[in-house]
Structure formats: structure tokens, C-alpha cells
Design a protein around this motif. Structure first.
Motif, short mmCIF file in Angstrom:
data_model
loop_
_atom_site.label_atom_id
_atom_site.label_comp_id
_atom_site.label_asym_id
_atom_site.label_seq_id
_atom_site.Cartn_x
_atom_site.Cartn_y
_atom_site.Cartn_z
N ALA A 65 13.18 -2.61 -1.36
CA ALA A 65 13.57 -1.91 -0.14
C ALA A 65 12.37 -2.17 0.97
CB ALA A 65 13.92 -0.47 -0.43
N LEU A 66 11.45 -1.55 0.68
CA LEU A 66 10.33 -1.71 1.59
C LEU A 66 9.99 -3.24 2.21
CD1 LEU A 66 7.82 1.02 0.32
CD2 LEU A 66 9.04 1.00 2.56
N ASN A 67 10.27 -4.02 1.18
CA ASN A 67 9.97 -5.63 1.78
C ASN A 67 11.01 -6.00 2.78
OD1 ASN A 67 7.32 -6.50 0.74
ND2 ASN A 67 8.37 -6.84 -1.33
N LYS A 68 12.22 -5.57 2.36
CA LYS A 68 13.44 -5.91 3.34
C LYS A 68 13.32 -5.30 4.47
CE LYS A 68 16.87 -8.44 1.41
NZ LYS A 68 16.19 -8.70 -0.02
N GLU A 104 0.83 -1.30 0.11
CA GLU A 104 -0.02 0.00 -0.10
C GLU A 104 0.80 1.29 0.06
OE1 GLU A 104 -2.27 -0.63 3.44
OE2 GLU A 104 -2.52 -2.60 2.97
N PHE A 105 2.12 1.00 0.75
CA PHE A 105 2.87 2.29 0.48
C PHE A 105 3.40 2.68 -0.96
CE2 PHE A 105 5.28 2.91 4.59
CZ PHE A 105 4.31 2.70 5.46
N LEU A 106 3.61 1.68 -1.90
CA LEU A 106 4.10 1.89 -3.12
C LEU A 106 3.53 3.25 -3.72
CD1 LEU A 106 5.26 -1.29 -4.36
CD2 LEU A 106 6.58 0.25 -2.95
N ASP A 107 2.26 3.37 -3.83
CA ASP A 107 1.81 4.44 -4.67
C ASP A 107 1.64 5.75 -3.86
OD1 ASP A 107 -0.25 4.08 -2.81
OD2 ASP A 107 -2.00 4.06 -4.47
#
Ligand SMILES: Cc1cc2nc3c(=O)[nH]c(=O)nc-3n(C[C@H](O)[C@H](O)[C@H](O)COP(=O)(O)OP(=O)(O)OC[C@H]3O[C@@H](n4cnc5c(N)ncnc54)[C@H](O)[C@@H]3O)c2cc1C
Length: 403
Positions: A74-77, A59-62
Motif C-alpha cells: 500500500a505504501l509503495n503504491k 522507513e515508515f513500516l516500523d
């Protein structure tokens, strides 16, 4: 002085790179031009430090506009949950402010965040060099050479985490772009983002301080709608601000217009309702009729005055032209944008080191081996709400881990 890794810039991107690399056994130094770490963390969230936001990494990506997908790895790590765990383990748990979805340290103090990070860096043996003015960066086959006024450094790996160009008083004056360019990287022209918007013939000065918690904002180029978003807006003395404006200022280009719907109802529907109401209860005053929209009293008064309609005028007595004018004003108020506020007032910078030349799985340059980037210096900028600090930390961890 020789290190395995030198990080330029002690913002969240640089700090998390250094922590991660040092915990993997690298000999790390940070070069910072200020006399302490985290100058921007200190001002973040008005000194309360909004570190991240609720929601899953997907949900962060957009929240980072078109370039958001670059942050997927990066956000998954280092996800928002991992950032929360990090601070909890170190004794400064984050708390959620329900209404906004924002996470803050439980002390609501940026200084506590900076002190904690400073202690962690020292514990991990990261060498901190302050007041460093870098004069030159060069690379031979194996090493980077960084020349400052007083000392010369060399390193196997170099991280540029110098932030953008906004809020230059905090140290971010755009030198990272010069270093990156010199090392062969393309720079997407930096522009102010998360910035207030200036309007031609701005009429809302007297309404300064009035906000609309969920206005619908759309941006128009010629007659084409570029984007439509919902969000809080704020009239200031000189410009339009509030998260709904700041978050979307990245879409403003030359010749863009903004349209604001203050009533969350489409013009055509509002007009139809008005006509029906004239037949049912045409004697009610326009002021009473418009009170259904829960608009701030001062805004309502101002609008009627501007459109030369008396508060007590019966709705049945309002001409077709006038009622259309009133409803258009509150549901589709189109305003000409003159400019987005400059770097001095912009919270982040749009543009920076081109993403095409950075490996999103490692944050390493695709052009120069062992050169890395993290944070606002690259062509990524997020919405307000903790997305920028989270993004910088995640990029830093990813880089540190892949070194
Ligand atoms: C007023 C304000 C409030 C904000 N509030 C929030 C918030 O609540 N939540 C959020 O997520 N984001 C917030 N942001 C944005 C956020 O702070 C930044 O996006 C984030 O700090 C970027 O991290 P970074 O590591 O890329 O760089 P920065 O934090 O900008 O750090 C870069 C560092 O590099 C140093 N540096 C620069 N050039 C050199 C050089 N040549 N040599 C040595 N050192 C150098 C700088 O001094 C600086 O310390 C806010 C920004 C502002 C301006």
C-alpha cells in the motif's frame, strides 16, 4: 439503490478508496453516519491536519509496530510523495515542519483538507449519503445488501472503512467490527492506542506542562525489558503523555512497568561521573552539579525535595545511598502503570479486523469475495506524526485500484 461500490465510512481510507475507484469508472457511493465527511480529519493535528511524515515508505513500516510489514504494498503504491503530489495538484501543497518531520497543508487547516476532498468526491461523481444508520449487511452469491433506516442499497463491491473505536464522538464507535464479524472475519480485540498512560501514585501533577524533548523510555514486563525508545514526554495533571508515551502505549499490557531516563545518560555512567566529580570539586552544590543535565528547573527542585536533599548540599556530603537514589531517579525512574487511557482519549485503536484474512496486495478479504477493508478498522495502528492518515489513504488507494 444499486452501485458498483459502496464505501462505508468517509474517513481518509474510505474517501481515497472512493476517489480511486470512481476515477476508474466505477459507480460509487459513500455511506456516512455523520452529516459530513472527514470528522476525524477535522480534529487531526489539533485542527491543523498532519497528513504525512518525511521519510521513504520503507522507513515508515516500523512506525506501525509489528504489523507494519502488511502496509508494504500500500505504501509503495501510494507513497508519502504521491500523497504530497495529490494535494499539490489540487492546489493545497503540503509543507514540512522541519523539527518534527511532519507535513501539514500550507494553510494549516483541517477544514481546507476536508473541503478539498469533498469537492474531489463530487467532481468524480461519488454519491454521498449522510446521516446513514446501517441496520444490516447481507451478501448473496453476487451482491451485498445494506439496509439502513431509510434506504436499501446493493452493490457488487463493499468497502468497510469505518475506523476504530477511539474518539467515539467523531462517529467511530466500532460498528465496522460488527459488520466484519458478521461477514465471517476474525477481530483482534480492539484496545486504545496513542493514549496517555496512568501511573500508580502519580506524583507529577504539580509538574503538569513540563516536557522532556528526548527522554529514553523503556517498558518492562517482570524483569524483562520489552522495548526501549526515545521520544518527547509530557507530564500532565493526571498522567504521562507526549509523543514518546503515546507512540509506545501500544506495548502496555497487564503488569507492564515504564522506566524513564530523563538525562540520556546510563545510571552506571552517571554514577561514575558523580564519584569522580566529588574528588575534583566536592564543594559544589548538588543543584549546580545536576544543572549539567539541562533538566527543567521545577523538575530538579521537585526531585531533590522528594528525595529530601537540600539544593545547596555539597556533593561531597551526600551519602552513597542518597547519590544512588538521586541518579537512579533521573536516569532510571521505574513507575508502575495502572492503565492506558480509554477510547475517549486514545487517538487510535489497536486491534481490529485480523490481517491474516486480508490480502495485503489488494485489501480484499480472503474470506468474502469483493469485500474490502481500509484504515483503522483493520489491525494496524501507527505512531503520531501523520502515519495513520497516510496509512489509511494508501490502503484506500490500493483497494480502489485493485477493484
Ligand atoms: C484527536 C485526534 C487527532 C489525530 N491527529 C492525527 C494526525 O494529525 N495525523 C494522523 O495521521 N492521524 C491522526 N489521527 C488519527 C487519524 O485521524 C485516523 O487514524 C484516521 O482518520 C483513520 O482513518 P479511517 O479512514 O480509517 O477512519 P476514520 O477517519 O476514523 O473515519 C471513519 C468514518 O466512518 C464513519 N463510520 C463509522 N461507523 C459507521 C457506520 N456504522 N455507518 C456509517 N459510517 C460510519 C465515521 O463516522 C467516520 O467518519 C488523529 C486522531 C485523533 C482522534
Amino acid at each position: 439503490m444499486k452501485f458498483d461500490l459502496i464505501v462505508i465510512g468517509a474517513g481518509p481510507g474510505g474517501i481515497f478508496t472512493a476517489l480511486e475507484a470512481a476515477s476508474r469508472g466505477l459507480k460509487v457511493a459513500i455511506l456516512e453516519k455523520n452529516k459530513r465527511i472527514g470528522s476525524k480529519i477535522l480534529v487531526a493535528g489539533s485542527g491543523k491536519c498532519n497528513l504525512t511524515h518525511s521519510g521513504k515508505p520503507k522507513e515508515f513500516l516500523d512506525k506501525y509496530g509489528e504489523n507494519g510489514k502488511f502496509l508494504k504494498v500500500a505504501l509503495n503504491k501510494f507513497s508519502p510523495d504521491k500523497l504530497k503530489d495529490f494535494f499539490k495538484e489540487k492546489g493545497l501543497p503540503l509543507v514540512l515542519v522541519e523539527e518534527s518531520g511532519k507535513y501539514f497543508p500550507n494553510t494549516f487547516s483541517s477544514l481546507d483538507v476536508v473541503n478539498l476532498l469533498n469537492n474531489e468526491l463530487l467532481k468524480k461523481g461519488v454519491k454521498l449519503f449522510f446521516n446513514v444508520v446501517i441496520e444490516n449487511i447481507e451478501k448473496n452469491e453476487e451482491l451485498f445488501f445494506i439496509k439502513s433506516k431509510d434506504i436499501e442499497f446493493s452493490c457488487d463491491k463493499l468497502m468497510i472503512a469505518t475506523g476504530g473505536k477511539s474518539y467515539p464522538g467523531t462517529g467511530t464507535t466500532g460498528e465496522g467490527y460488527i459488520f466484519a464479524k458478521k461477514l465471517g472475519h476474525k477481530i483482534i480485540p480492539p484496545q486504545p492506542a496513542l493514549a496517555p498512560i496512568f501511573i500508580k501514585d502519580y506524583k507529577f501533577s504539580e509538574l503538569s506542562g513540563i516536557s522532556f524533548p528526548q527522554a529514553i523510555i523503556s517498558f518492562w514486563k517482570k524483569d524483562i525489558k520489552i522495548i526501549e525508545k526515545k521520544g518527547p514526554i509530557l507530564f500532565t495533571h493526571t498522567n504521562l503523555s507526549g509523543p514518546g508515551i503515546l507512540d509506545n502505549s501500544r506495548y502496555v499490557e497487564h503488569d507492564t512497568k515504564i522506566e524513564i531516563n530523563y538525562i540520556y545518560e546510563k545510571y552506571e555512567y552517571a554514577l561514575k561521573k558523580f564519584i569522580e566529580e566529588v574528588n575534583i570539586n566536592g564543594k559544589q552544590s548538588i543543584k549546580k552539579y545536576l544543572s549539567q543535565y539541562i533538566l527543567p528547573e521545577r523538575f530538579l527542585k521537585f526531585t531533590l525535595q522528594l528525595l529530601e536533599v537540600k539544593d545547596e548540599t555539597k556533593i561531597a556530603e551526600i551519602s552513597k545511598l542518597k547519590r544512588e537514589e538521586i541518579l537512579k531517579y533521573i536516569s532510571s525512574n521505574k513507575l508502575e502503570i495502572t492503565k492506558v487511557a480509554g477510547f475517549e482519549n486514545a487517538m487510535v485503536t489497536k486491534g481490529g479486523v485480523s490481517l491474516e484474512e486480508i490480502n495485503s496486495k489488494t485489501m480484499e478479504s480472503k474470506i468474502v469475495e469483493n469485500l474490502y477493508f481500509a484504515g483503522e478498522v483493520i489491525d494496524i495502528d501507527g505512531d503520531t506524526g501523520g502515519y495513520n492518515i497516510q496509512g489509511a489513504c494508501s490502503m484506500g488507494v490500493l483497494a480502489g485500484r485493485s477493484m
